[in-house]
Design an enzyme around this catalytic site. Structure first.
Site, PDB file in Angstrom:
ATOM      1  N   SER A  39       0.803  -1.221   0.000  1.00  0.00           N
ATOM      2  CA  SER A  39       0.000   0.000   0.000  1.00  0.00           C
ATOM      3  C   SER A  39       0.840   1.276   0.000  1.00  0.00           C
ATOM      4  O   SER A  39       0.299   2.370  -0.196  1.00  0.00           O
ATOM      5  CB  SER A  39      -0.945   0.016   1.208  1.00  0.00           C
ATOM      6  OG  SER A  39      -0.216  -0.012   2.416  1.00  0.00           O
ATOM      7  N   LYS A  43      -6.810   4.026   8.119  1.00  0.00           N
ATOM      8  CA  LYS A  43      -5.879   4.981   7.510  1.00  0.00           C
ATOM      9  C   LYS A  43      -6.502   6.376   7.434  1.00  0.00           C
ATOM     10  O   LYS A  43      -5.823   7.388   7.690  1.00  0.00           O
ATOM     11  CB  LYS A  43      -5.487   4.483   6.111  1.00  0.00           C
ATOM     12  CG  LYS A  43      -4.662   3.197   6.140  1.00  0.00           C
ATOM     13  CD  LYS A  43      -4.412   2.679   4.734  1.00  0.00           C
ATOM     14  CE  LYS A  43      -3.601   1.394   4.764  1.00  0.00           C
ATOM     15  NZ  LYS A  43      -3.347   0.849   3.417  1.00  0.00           N
TER      16      LYS A  43
END
Length: 802
Positions: free
Chosen positions: A705, A748
């Site tokens: 990611s 996140k």
């Protein structure tokens, strides 16, 4: 067809002595050695001289032979068939030696057969057949016995009598007078014939004795037969005496126990064991067991009643029946199917967790319309401290079901689940049956905690035992090794909890309906603390609202600087620490209300222990801000890129995993392939070495990611275009510059919002995950969905000439 009783009847034995004298008179009158007599074939026996036996005849030839004998002198040649299955015997089917038989009585039977009483007279040998119809007639000669009055013959006679006496004492088939009759018979040959007729001997052996004309040889053979018979009878007697001793002992104990019961009953004292057995029988009758289980329980009770109370197995059987009786075979709690009330209870006990609450309310709604629906098997997956176990307790309260819990962490033995067989000392049912006994109902809410912590070794795999329990098609007949009877688990609502899914075997995971609990945002933690944790800790420490007040900024500071977790377990501990400090101040004499502000938190908890990521203070080239998922939630991660004179080497630091290293290689390859479009000098990669670093080098990092973040930092360093400090990003990069979706979006986004980020770049296919983000955060953050790396650069980097 002839039939004969092989055992000489008692009255016939008494008559044999009279027969002997009668035959002696006849022998004096008869001087012919050659006779012509009708032949009577018999089977199943051998007629011996001086013996009186009844015969049942039915064949035409035999009946004609008897009638012809009765018309003359009643004499027949009686001989035994070699093969008893032959219905129409020819002379070759008969033995050669037989006996002259005198018919004393004849009687017609109702079934058409004829019964005759025949006396054996003397031995005859067949010479030839003189007539075949209507019956067989034969010429026979009288066989003279070879006798001598020697000392050897007398010794044999006495030895035979001694052996016969012992046999008559041990045998149950010989009449008591048989030895007396044999003792009074004159003539050793007659005595030998009588003894052979009294014994149960095979037909060929009897025929052999009949064909032994020498009296001394006949006595020797009878002596051998009696010796064998005596050995068998002595062995039978020994075995019988041993068995009788055991039987007598058991009967004696039984009678003594019965007498003891009667004495106790007369004295008003009942047998405790008997009373307990009767009480157990009543419990079995009233327990509501299925018929199959009740039959097994009664069978064990019957075994228990037959045993002495001192037998060790009594305790084993009694414990087994106690377990059967203690289980809730027909006890069920009534479900609460009020959806509004259930929703109220769930909201009072838990903040957030909307997906879980909706799933439970859906289940209640279906049960309200359908009573045949099987209970789901849910698996709550999430980091520690997010309330997985306490959520199960709240669901049980909402459904009005009994709550039971079984921790599976560290279990390695399959017998812990299925139980031990009763052959082992101290055997018990497995944890499932034990917990069902504790629940007291057939439909509790059963939490299998820490299902991902099960281990397997040489004692078996406990997760394999769970396959039957957690299968809706099988658990209605769950079999425990100790009980060995089916137990219905289909009414139980099973909830399982786990921190991660990958340790759970695939077959077991397939039986679970997985619901993820991702962790709480900062605002959710603040609400949980305000609604649950602070009131709970104030109550436990004896404080009231008039004594202490914990402000929101203080709680936020505790969350940010003193805890690092996805749940609220450590947050509760820190709040408890603050409350203890407050209690001490009141104990030391303070009387005014204490207000705990954010600025005062270090006075209570000490120096700051955790530092969360914050946005950079300035826009700089070669630095990009990403976000990462951790077990404690999300956090910001900074990627630094720097260039050095060299030959195009790429250096990666920060304790990166293999996947993250591959993402860095992909970012560099993409940059080289787009050098012209990005305005980079030709063959720049031959002049510089690139170093990518991720701070917090002691923390392992992995995953794809951070791909677009590393690519952005690298392009920023090469083009000297500063990266915007208020932009955070996440996404996987490909060599063609495509941006692929990643996981952990909610965590996140929360980390980016907490750090002061204004713009959040994420893959376009991850926009569906933004729905889980709280509305207030969604309104404060600007989300930029991207599909290619060009879109990321346009948002994340300043324009040239900035």
């Amino acid at each position: 067809m002839e039939r004969v009783n092989p055992v000489v009847m008692l009255e016939q034995l008494h008559a044999s002595s009279d027969v002997a004298s009668d035959v002696a008179g006849r022998q004096q009158e008869e001087h012919e050695d050659i006779l012509n007599l009708p032949l009577l074939p018999i089977r199943n026996t051998v007629l011996l001289p001086n013996m009186l036996v009844p015969l049942l005849i039915g064949r035409d030839q035999s009946i004609k032979a008897v009638e012809e004998a009765m018309s003359k002198d009643h004499a027949l040649f009686v001989v035994t068939q070699v093969n008893e299955s032959v219905e129409e015997p020819a002379p070759d089917d008969l033995y050669t030696v037989g006996v002259e038989g005198i018919v004393d009585r004849i009687l017609k039977m109702p079934d058409g057969t004829t019964s005759i009483l025949v006396r054996g007279r003397r031995r005859l040998r067949r010479l030839e057949c003189t007539q075949e119809t209507p019956c067989l007639r034969v010429r026979v000669e009288v066989v003279a016995e070879e006798a001598s009055s020697s000392l050897a013959l007398e010794a044999l006679r006495r030895a035979v009598l001694a052996l016969f006496e012992k046999c008559s004492l041990l045998s149950h088939s010989l009449p008591e007078e048989a030895y007396v009759v044999a003792l009074n018979i004159d003539g050793s040959g007659l005595m030998a014939d009588f003894i052979v007729s009294a014994l149960e001997l095979p037909l060929p052996v009897r025929q052999d004795i009949l064909e032994t004309f020498n009296i001394e040889q006949r006595l020797q053979k009878v002596s051998i037969l009696l010796s064998k018979e005596l050995d068998i009878l002595e062995l039978e007697s020994h075995i019988h005496s041993q068995i009788q001793q055991e039987v007598d002992k058991s009967q004696r104990e039984y009678f003594l126990r019965e007498q003891l019961k009667v004495i106790q009953r007369e004295l008003g004292e009942g047998d405790p064991g008997l009373r307990d057995n009767l009480a157990l029988r009543e419990k079995v009758d009233s327990s509501g067991m299925p018929e199959e289980v009740k039959t097994r329980a009664f069978k064990e009770l019957e075994r228990l009643n037959l045993m002495s109370s001192m037998t060790p197995e009594v305790a084993v059987i009694r414990t087994y029946i106690d377990w059967l009786v203690a289980l809730p075979w027909n006890i069920n709690s009534l479900d609460r199917l009020d959806i509004q009330e259930a929703a109220k209870i769930l909201d009072e006990n838990h903040y957030g967790l909307q997906k879980v609450k909706e799933r439970i309310l859906e289940y209640i709604a279906v049960r309200k319309l359908s009573t045949t629906m099987r209970s789901p098997i849910l698996c709550f997956v999430g980091p520690p401290g997010v309330g997985k176990t306490s959520l199960g307790r709240s669901i049980a309260q909402a459904l009005n079901r009994k709550f039971v819990r079984l921790s599976l962490g560290g279990i390695h033995d399959e017998a812990e689940i299925r139980g031990h067989r009763r052959t082992y000392v101290g055997a018990l049912p497995g944890r499932i049956i034990q917990t069902m006994k504790t629940a007291g109902t057939m439909n509790p809410l059963f939490v299998l905690d820490e299902i991902d912590k099960i281990g397997s070794d040489f004692r078996g795999d406990p997760s394999a035992a769970l396959l039957e329990i957690l299968d809706l098609e099988q658990n209605n007949t769950f079999s425990d090794h100790y009980l060995e009877v089916p137990f219905d688990l289909s009414k139980v609502i099973f909830l399982t909890t786990a921190n991660v899914l990958h340790p759970i075997p695939e077959a077991l995971r397939d039986r679970l309906e997985v619901i993820e609990l991702p962790g709480y945002s900062e605002d959710e933690k603040l609400h949980i603390a305000r609604q649950f944790l602070i009131p709970k800790q104030m109550s436990e420490h004896g404080l009231r609202a008039s004594k202490v007040e914990l402000y929101d900024d203080a709680v936020r500071r505790i969350i940010r600087e003193y805890t690092c977790e996805a749940g609220v377990r450590n947050l509760e501990r820190e709040i408890a620490t603050v409350m203890r400090k407050v209690v001490r101040k009141f104990a030391e004499g303070r009387s005014t209300k204490i207000k705990v502000l954010g600025s005062k938190i270090p006075d209570y908890l000490g120096l700051q222990r955790h530092y969360y990521g914050v946005a950079e203070e300035t826009d700089e080239a070669g630095i990009a801000t990403g976000v990462a998922w951790t077990s404690a939630g999300g956090d910001l991660i900074t990627v630094e890129a720097t260039l050095m004179d060299g030959r195009g080497n790429l250096t990666l630091t920060g304790q990166l995993g293999d996947v993250m290293k591959e993402s860095a290689q992909a970012a560099l390859s993409y940059t080289r392939s787009r050098a012209k479009q990005l305005g980079l000098e030709d063959r720049f990669y031959e002049k510089y070495d690139v170093h990518l670093h991720l701070p917090a080098g002691a923390v392992p990092k992995d995953g794809p990611s951070a791909g677009i973040t590393m690519a952005t930092a690298l392009i920023s360093a090469l083009t000297q275009r500063p990266a915007r400090r208020d932009v955070a990003m996440t996404g996987e990069i490909t060599l063609r510059g495509r941006v692929l979706p990643v996981g952990g979006v909610k965590e996140k986004v929360l980390a980016a919002h907490r750090a002061g980020i204004k713009t959040f770049v994420l893959p376009k296919r991850n926009m569906k995950d933004v729905d889980d983000v709280p509305r207030e955060i969604f309104q404060e953050l600007h989300f930029v969905p991207v599909e290619r790396m060009d879109d990321v650069i346009a948002v994340a980097l300043q324009q040239r000439g900035y």
